[in-house]
Write a protein that holds these residues in place. Structure first.
Motif, mmCIF file in Angstrom:
data_model
loop_
_atom_site.group_PDB
_atom_site.id
_atom_site.type_symbol
_atom_site.label_atom_id
_atom_site.label_comp_id
_atom_site.label_asym_id
_atom_site.label_seq_id
_atom_site.Cartn_x
_atom_site.Cartn_y
_atom_site.Cartn_z
ATOM 1 N N LEU A 48 -10.826 2.477 7.638
ATOM 2 C CA LEU A 48 -10.854 1.033 7.903
ATOM 3 C C LEU A 48 -12.184 0.620 8.535
ATOM 4 O O LEU A 48 -12.744 -0.433 8.193
ATOM 5 C CB LEU A 48 -9.699 0.636 8.820
ATOM 6 C CG LEU A 48 -8.293 0.678 8.213
ATOM 7 C CD1 LEU A 48 -7.252 0.412 9.291
ATOM 8 C CD2 LEU A 48 -8.159 -0.346 7.092
ATOM 9 N N ASP B 124 -3.527 -0.067 12.284
ATOM 10 C CA ASP B 124 -2.827 0.960 11.520
ATOM 11 C C ASP B 124 -1.336 0.630 11.363
ATOM 12 O O ASP B 124 -0.557 1.440 10.867
ATOM 13 C CB ASP B 124 -3.005 2.341 12.159
ATOM 14 C CG ASP B 124 -2.482 2.413 13.591
ATOM 15 O OD1 ASP B 124 -1.905 1.419 14.085
ATOM 16 O OD2 ASP B 124 -2.653 3.476 14.223
ATOM 17 N N ASN C 128 -5.455 0.481 1.507
ATOM 18 C CA ASN C 128 -5.541 -0.431 2.641
ATOM 19 C C ASN C 128 -5.339 -1.861 2.155
ATOM 20 O O ASN C 128 -5.381 -2.129 0.965
ATOM 21 C CB ASN C 128 -6.910 -0.290 3.307
ATOM 22 C CG ASN C 128 -7.254 1.172 3.584
ATOM 23 O OD1 ASN C 128 -6.822 1.743 4.561
ATOM 24 N ND2 ASN C 128 -8.029 1.786 2.676
ATOM 25 N N VAL D 200 0.622 -0.935 9.215
ATOM 26 C CA VAL D 200 0.625 -1.506 7.863
ATOM 27 C C VAL D 200 1.870 -2.355 7.621
ATOM 28 O O VAL D 200 1.780 -3.487 7.129
ATOM 29 C CB VAL D 200 0.516 -0.384 6.810
ATOM 30 C CG1 VAL D 200 0.583 -0.961 5.402
ATOM 31 C CG2 VAL D 200 -0.782 0.400 6.998
ATOM 32 N N PRO E 268 0.812 -1.225 0.000
ATOM 33 C CA PRO E 268 0.000 0.000 0.000
ATOM 34 C C PRO E 268 0.845 1.273 0.000
ATOM 35 O O PRO E 268 0.524 2.245 -0.687
ATOM 36 C CB PRO E 268 -0.833 -0.129 1.286
ATOM 37 C CG PRO E 268 -0.930 -1.596 1.507
ATOM 38 C CD PRO E 268 0.401 -2.144 1.084
ATOM 39 N N SER F 85 -6.717 6.485 -0.295
ATOM 40 C CA SER F 85 -6.795 5.671 0.914
ATOM 41 C C SER F 85 -6.522 4.227 0.521
ATOM 42 O O SER F 85 -7.413 3.517 0.024
ATOM 43 C CB SER F 85 -8.183 5.790 1.561
ATOM 44 O OG SER F 85 -8.291 4.931 2.680
ATOM 45 N N GLY G 230 -4.354 -0.167 7.448
ATOM 46 C CA GLY G 230 -4.266 1.081 6.702
ATOM 47 C C GLY G 230 -3.865 2.190 7.646
ATOM 48 O O GLY G 230 -3.714 1.976 8.855
ATOM 49 N N HIS G 231 -3.702 3.388 7.118
ATOM 50 C CA HIS G 231 -3.228 4.499 7.936
ATOM 51 C C HIS G 231 -4.353 5.370 8.481
ATOM 52 O O HIS G 231 -4.098 6.294 9.253
ATOM 53 C CB HIS G 231 -2.248 5.347 7.124
ATOM 54 C CG HIS G 231 -0.993 4.619 6.755
ATOM 55 N ND1 HIS G 231 -0.083 4.182 7.694
ATOM 56 C CD2 HIS G 231 -0.505 4.221 5.545
ATOM 57 C CE1 HIS G 231 0.913 3.569 7.083
ATOM 58 N NE2 HIS G 231 0.684 3.578 5.787
#
Length: 340
Positions: A166, A184, A137, A186, A122, A135, A160-161
């Motif tokens: 999410l 978060d 993820n 990742v 990602p 975004s 994801g960040h």
């Protein structure tokens, strides 16, 4: 009801249509240039030739040239491509979508930079032209596509960040059988699950070693497999420290490793090598089969070398690498696994 577009009609991408449809969403399944036969058949009667089952009613199928139509108005894009399709996805799909459209990828793997840094897909894709601000993820954790398609209980992590993104994606796909944790971290999740392919090959060496002694199709012996499994988790744990991932993500790597050892391409290549074949002989035996285990092994070892990491910390991965690149036959370095 939302619209979920899946690009990549392979087994895992297509299996993601099951929880999506069960939650009442419209699903649009788009084939890559390699999926034409799959989409042709699915458009005809709904049968998926690699999942070997009917897709749920309501899944609409599109060839790649109709991708724009399939993306129109969708609320979530699922990337269903393998690690070998990451470049294609980052160059031909992501730059064409609105920044507001969240993406969830089933792809497992790592990219190595010139200085040996290992980057989760990602984050690698986010640096491509036209992909900034998206975004991006990913899904990690133990999941066999056939079993998800049969609605077996499955526990995964979405990483994801942006935790709000999410949470929204989880709400779209969570069911009473598809259980989703959120993270978060990742690089941690992706490091752990990417390595499962390499180490599943390593654990599967024990299957071939037993067959070389007792004959193909003999009863499996598990002490060797367990020892290789333990060493695999130890080495994934060490790699998490190098990449900066949280140590707790080893749970997803171990779970994913467990299911991968039970079947598929990685088990086949490991078993053949365990019987004493060279890698070239095993490749010829499995002609036409893509091997993500080989790709991730080479990426990681070469990255660690660029960073001057002491590879004695990774004796099993190094042995796998030597079989792949040097043509050596199986000789598991058991003594190197012992810790004083």
């Amino acid at each position: 009801m939302s619209i979920i577009t899946i690009i990549g009609a392979g087994m895992m991408g297509s299996a993601m249509s099951i929880p999506a449809v069960d939650n009442g969403h419209e699903v649009r399944l788009v084939g890559t240039p390699l999926d034409r036969e799959i989409i042709d058949r699915a458009k005809k009667d709904g049968y998926h030739i690699t999942l070997k089952r009917q897709l749920p009613d309501g899944v609409k199928c599109y060839q790649v040239e109709d991708m724009g139509e399939a993306l129109n108005g969708c609320d979530l894009l699922i990337g269903g491509i393998s690690s070998f399709g990451v470049e294609w996805f980052g160059e031909n799909v992501l730059p064409k979508i609105p920044k507001s459209l969240p993406v969830l990828s089933v792809t497992k793997g790592l990219h190595a930079t010139a200085n040996g840094e290992l980057v989760a897909f990602p984050d690698y894709l986010a640096e491509k032209p036209g992909c900034d601000g998206l975004s991006l993820n990913a899904v990690g954790g133990p999941c066999i596509s056939f079993e998800l398609a049969e609605r077996h209980d499955t526990v995964v992590a979405f990483c994801g960040h942006n935790m709000e993104d999410l949470a929204r994606i989880k709400a779209l796909l969570s069911t009473d059988y598809y259980h989703i944790n959120l993270s978060d971290d990742v690089i941690g999740v992706e490091t752990a699950v990417a390595m499962k392919n390499a180490y599943a090959l390593g654990v599967s060496l024990a299957i071939g070693l037993t067959e070389s002694k007792n004959g193909i199709g003999c009863k499996e012996e598990y002490n060797q497999q367990a020892g290789l499994f333990a060493q695999s988790t130890r080495e994934i744990y060490r790699l998490l420290k190098i990449t900066g991932g949280k140590e707790e993500q080893i749970l997803y790597g171990a779970g994913d490793l467990y299911v991968t050892v039970f079947g598929g391409r990685t088990r086949m290549i490991g078993t053949l090598l365990g019987r004493g074949m060279t890698f070239q002989q095993a490749r010829e035996e499995l002609s036409g089969v893509t091997l993500e285990s080989v790709a991730i092994t080479q990426v990681v070892i070469e990255a660690l070398r660029r960073r001057n990491v002491d590879l004695r910390q990774f004796p099993l991965l190094m042995h796998i690498y030597d079989m792949i690149t040097e043509g050596v036959t199986v000789n598991v370095p058991w003594l190197s696994f012992e810790e004083n």
